[in-house]
Design an enzyme around this catalytic site. Sequence first.
Site, PDB file in Angstrom:
ATOM      1  CG  HIS A  74      25.783  97.761  70.490  1.00  0.00           C
ATOM      2  ND1 HIS A  74      24.989  98.548  69.140  1.00  0.00           N
ATOM      3  CD2 HIS A  74      24.882  97.868  71.472  1.00  0.00           C
ATOM      4  CE1 HIS A  74      24.124  97.842  69.477  1.00  0.00           C
ATOM      5  NE2 HIS A  74      24.042  97.894  71.096  1.00  0.00           N
ATOM      6  CE1 TYR A 202      28.134  99.954  61.240  1.00  0.00           C
ATOM      7  CE2 TYR A 202      28.093 102.100  59.650  1.00  0.00           C
ATOM      8  CZ  TYR A 202      27.849 101.352  61.120  1.00  0.00           C
ATOM      9  OH  TYR A 202      27.700 102.612  61.626  1.00  0.00           O
ATOM     10  N   PRO A 293      26.927 109.575  56.457  1.00  0.00           N
ATOM     11  CG  PRO A 293      24.769 108.916  56.708  1.00  0.00           C
ATOM     12  CD  PRO A 293      25.875 109.637  55.983  1.00  0.00           C
ATOM     13  CE  LYS A 297      34.256 108.306  63.766  1.00  0.00           C
ATOM     14  NZ  LYS A 297      34.100 107.495  65.142  1.00  0.00           N
ATOM     15  CE1 TYR A 389      30.792 102.702  63.261  1.00  0.00           C
ATOM     16  CE2 TYR A 389      30.647 102.727  65.572  1.00  0.00           C
ATOM     17  CZ  TYR A 389      29.996 102.280  64.448  1.00  0.00           C
ATOM     18  OH  TYR A 389      28.487 102.779  63.844  1.00  0.00           O
TER      19      TYR A 389
END
Length: 395
Positions: A74, A202, A293, A297, A389
């Site tokens: 991704h 998200y 979560p 990580k 990220y």
Amino acid sequence: MTERTTVGIVGAGPAGLLLGHLLAAANVPFVIVENRSREHVLSRIRAGVLEQSSVDVLDRFGLADRLHAEGLVHGGIHLQVEGRRFHVDFEDLVGRTVTVYGQQQVVLDLMRRHDELGSAVHYGASEVTPVDVTGDEPHLRFVVGGEQHDLAARFVVGADGYHGVCRTVIPPEALNPAERAYDCAWLGVLADVAPSTDELVYALHPDGFAMHSMRSPSVSRLYLQVDPGEDIADWSDERIWDGLQERLGIPGWTLTPGPITEKSITPMRSSVASTLTYGRLFLAGDAGHIVPPTGAKGLNAAIADVAMLGDALTVAVGGSETALASYSDRALARQWKIQYFSQWMTDMLHLPGPSTPPAERDFRYRSRVGQLDFVTTSRFAQQTLAEQYTGLAIA
Ligand code: RFL
Ligand code: PHB
């Protein structure tokens, strides 16, 4: 039965299994002791996103063949607020990607390679007890198949997760964890349906957070923010899909529901031990620290710890304990950056719990909308998100 090894590893989750491979590559003898069955370890549905840094570690040890064949690369994530969906393009921002590949698959790959190597991995051990870890001759005592084992080891590694035995060996005043409990939980489902999105979504919604993730082109993973006291029995499949539809829906897009094969509620909390070293005992992964979560990580932090600890143990066996002496400080310094990022993502995307007065809840929602408006219009902010990220350097 009395045995001897160089590194006794407690726990055959991703941290323990991976450490075994790093040691095997350096010809350092090790034994892994796991209290659950192999089938149980493989059945746990957990993480799904691997940082580029984690993929690099697996690559370095030749453990990523299936990951590259089946994992989904991704190039970013979608952030959603007030009916708007915005793509944060990691490739464009920082030239890095993440790989969607279930933790179960990582664990399966690590187990299979241990089978090929004929590694000593004891599943279904009971009464696992680290002994004398501050003395000259640490031991691991455990029972397998009714037989008592006494394993002498130069070093003991606690890779046995947040509920493991190793962290309990460290006196409370030394372990002294810094903690934060979040007033929300995640209801997670696995569904046999093709994902309705190309990359993870998200979303912040007035009802709370929702996320659309995936495991493969035919399996979706979705999450809803719920109150920590919620009972999964009160969440029918229909209620879950309605909630997901409501929070994830935007004009011109539909969420395709499908058969739910697993559902559970996980509370969210952070905990970081003050030290990862106690005598000859070294903690790695969830045994030393856990994160909410939202930043994806936990598994990645476990891999980073193991990369640092594996190198330090190898050098220690070769005669120099300098790197081992600084392991805890180095791993915790990286961990605190991860805690900061996970907290930032969690606070940005969740709403406060039911005890918050309506006016304050409204304030918090609107300020988060402001924050998301800022992040989705500032390249600097997106770069900050993307850098963290996709994974900080492991050093
Ligand atoms: P694990 O996986 O808990 O493995 C520890 C192992 O030790 C065994 N054990 C013992 N063995 C011997 N004796 C004892 N006394 C023992 N006590 C325990 C256990 O049976 C187990 O096999 O820890 P490890 O290896 O440190 O790995 C950590 C990760 O599992 C964890 O951080 C992640 O799953 C967290 N996490 C996520 N991390 C990510 O990087 N990306 C994600 O997308 C992500 N999503 C998640 C997550 C965790 C979740 N839950 C369920 C907590 C999503 C969820 C919902
Ligand atoms: C998952 O796919 O399980 C997942 C993805 C991203 C997260 C957390 C969990 O932040």
